[in-house]
Scaffold this active site. Structure first.
Site, short mmCIF file in Angstrom:
data_model
loop_
_atom_site.label_atom_id
_atom_site.label_comp_id
_atom_site.label_asym_id
_atom_site.label_seq_id
_atom_site.Cartn_x
_atom_site.Cartn_y
_atom_site.Cartn_z
N GLU A 93 -23.20 58.93 -94.62
CA GLU A 93 -24.54 59.49 -94.61
C GLU A 93 -24.74 60.19 -95.95
O GLU A 93 -24.25 61.30 -96.16
CB GLU A 93 -24.71 60.46 -93.45
CG GLU A 93 -24.59 59.81 -92.08
CD GLU A 93 -25.61 58.72 -91.83
OE1 GLU A 93 -26.64 58.69 -92.53
OE2 GLU A 93 -25.38 57.88 -90.95
N CYS A 144 -30.97 66.52 -97.27
CA CYS A 144 -30.78 65.14 -97.74
C CYS A 144 -32.03 64.28 -97.55
O CYS A 144 -32.19 63.27 -98.23
CB CYS A 144 -29.58 64.49 -97.05
SG CYS A 144 -29.70 64.44 -95.24
#
Length: 475
Positions: free
Chosen positions: A222, A256
């Site tokens: 991720e 993110c």
């Protein structure tokens, strides 16, 4: 919370010891029951709810300041919702999946059973140290695994607290939290896990994948990247700005999936700047001594962001700081709009991960899509506007891990949707059912009863039955 400094040999031995303990515990109990898995999740939920204040306090201490409400909203709330969702659906997830058996292979049954993969490793980043630990932990436990978590050295207070909290909930052969520096993290990724999930920078993700490859360990990465926001031709500008600003302001952009930069119709640039400034000021009338305003995690990250701004200014960009004051000592960095940017600037080459918003103007949506497709695929993409044809053009002509139409960030909190990147923004996905599948082995099982017609295809070949099979099935 100070941790004792151990030699690298002792640290390596400890990691290996915990891994072997968990491996042996898994072999003794390779398929925990539904009741056991639910018990683990309920224990975790109970303690998180009890320890809300301490969780928020220790995270704020690591950041310098982060609002306790922000921690509850973006870390505790989705963590608890994820556990609740798993508890509600776990019985269904664990059921074998019946599959079709072709006529040629009858009589028979076929199904897929979902087994725990074994021992799972999870590398947790500093920006959301609770949610990005609890999310994968919840799904790994729901799938019946043993779990080791490596916490970030950049959140030492929370990492130490979380280690203690987990040790009071679970035995070490079920869940173990590991603290320590980058050397420990590197050693952690070399362990022969049955699955390894890493959340962090793309550059580090490459090294994690290399380390995992030595053991053929499956990985979920991720990562991040430069997630664009697009204000479409028929968007409500003021409403769009509010939602983009919220996505950029949460955690001071240290997210993110934060909007990294925004495309604005060239006729709307001045209005965008004006309303973006007003919106951020409404969220935070000032940033000095504001308990709601999240500071930058450490001096290294603060200086990195300042360097981005200096580089952009030197290369001709215009920087519009939203606040006059800057508090370097407390790492309170003013939100900034930057326009007149180009690809030579560092802030247009690297993920920003902070409260800086570059603005690019455009004439045609095709130019926007071309720009996005010339760069690595982002983790998220945000489109604002109600023009259906334009929406579909963006959806079908770009790749990203996920998309929000007329919103930012909140797709991450949807438990019934997979979360993950593509290309440079990640490999694989998790959350909800997809998380259960990520941490499970889907084993195909074919069941033949005593009666079988397979002997008709055994040698010697060329029989009438075989020729009939060819006639009926080779077409």
């Amino acid at each position: 919370m100070d941790q004792p400094i151990l030699s690298s040999e002792v640290q390596d031995a400890f990691l290996e010891q915990i891994f072997q303990q968990q491996k042996q515990a898994y072999l003794k109990q390779p398929n925990p029951s539904l009741a056991e898995r639910k018990h683990w999740l309920k224990q975790l939920k109970t303690q998180l709810l009890k320890q809300q204040a301490e969780i928020a306090r220790t995270i704020s201490q690591d950041f310098g300041n982060r609002s306790q409400d922000e921690t509850r909203l973006v870390e505790l709330l989705p963590s608890i919702m994820g556990i609740n969702y798993a508890l509600k659906h776990l019985k269904h997830w664990m059921q074998p999946s019946k599959r079709h058996v072709g006529l040629l292979f009858q009589p028979a049954q076929a199904y897929v059973m979902y087994q725990p993969v074994g021992v799972v490793g999870i590398v947790v980043p500093w920006n959301y140290p609770l949610f990005l630990a609890i999310g994968p932990l919840c799904q790994a436990l729901a799938a019946g695994n043993r779990v080791m978590l490596k916490m970030s050295e950049f959140t030492p207070d929370f990492s130490a607290y979380f280690q203690k909290l987990i040790s009071e909930i679970f035995p070490s052969d079920l869940v173990q939290v590991i603290t320590g520096d980058a050397v420990i993290a590197q050693k952690f990724t070399t362990l022969p896990f049955d699955h390894l999930l890493f959340t962090g920078a793309t550059s580090i993700g490459k090294h994690v994948m290399q380390a995992a490859a030595q053991n053929l360990t499956p990985v979920t990465l991720e990562l991040g990247g430069k997630s664009p926001a697009i204000i479409g031709s028929q968007a409500d500008l003021v409403e769009s700005i509010q939602r983009i600003a919220f996505g950029k302001c949460v955690n001071s952009g240290q997210t993110c999936v934060a909007p990294d930069y925004v495309f604005v119709p060239e006729t709307q640039l001045e209005r965008f700047i004006e309303h973006y400034q007003k919106t951020v000021h409404q969220f935070y009338p000032e940033i000095s001594d504001n308990a709601d305003y999240t500071t930058i995690i450490n001096d290294r990250q603060y200086q990195r962001l300042k360097q981005y701004l200096d580089d952009a200014k030197q290369k001709g960009a215009t920087i519009v700081p939203i606040y006059e004051q800057q508090d370097a000592q407390n790492r309170s960095l003013s939100h900034c709009i930057v326009y007149g940017v180009d690809s030579s600037m560092r802030l247009m080459q690297e993920e920003i991960f902070g409260p800086i918003l570059p603005v690019i103007t455009y004439k045609k949506i095709e130019d926007v899509v071309d720009h996005i497709n010339l760069h690595p695929r982002p983790l998220a993409l945000y489109y604002f506007g109600t023009q259906q044809q334009e929406q579909q053009y963006v959806l079908t002509h770009t790749h990203s891990g996920g998309v929000c139409l007329n919103e930012t960030l909140v797709h991450v909190g949807q438990d019934d949707m997979p979360f993950g990147g593509i290309g440079s923004s990640g490999i694989g996905h998790y959350h909800g059912y997809e998380g259960f599948l990520t941490f499970s082995h889907a084993k195909s099982v074919f069941v033949r009863p005593q009666l079988s017609f397979m002997k008709f295809i055994y040698p010697p070949y060329g029989t009438k039955v075989q020729k009939m099979i060819y006639k009926w099935f080779l077409r």
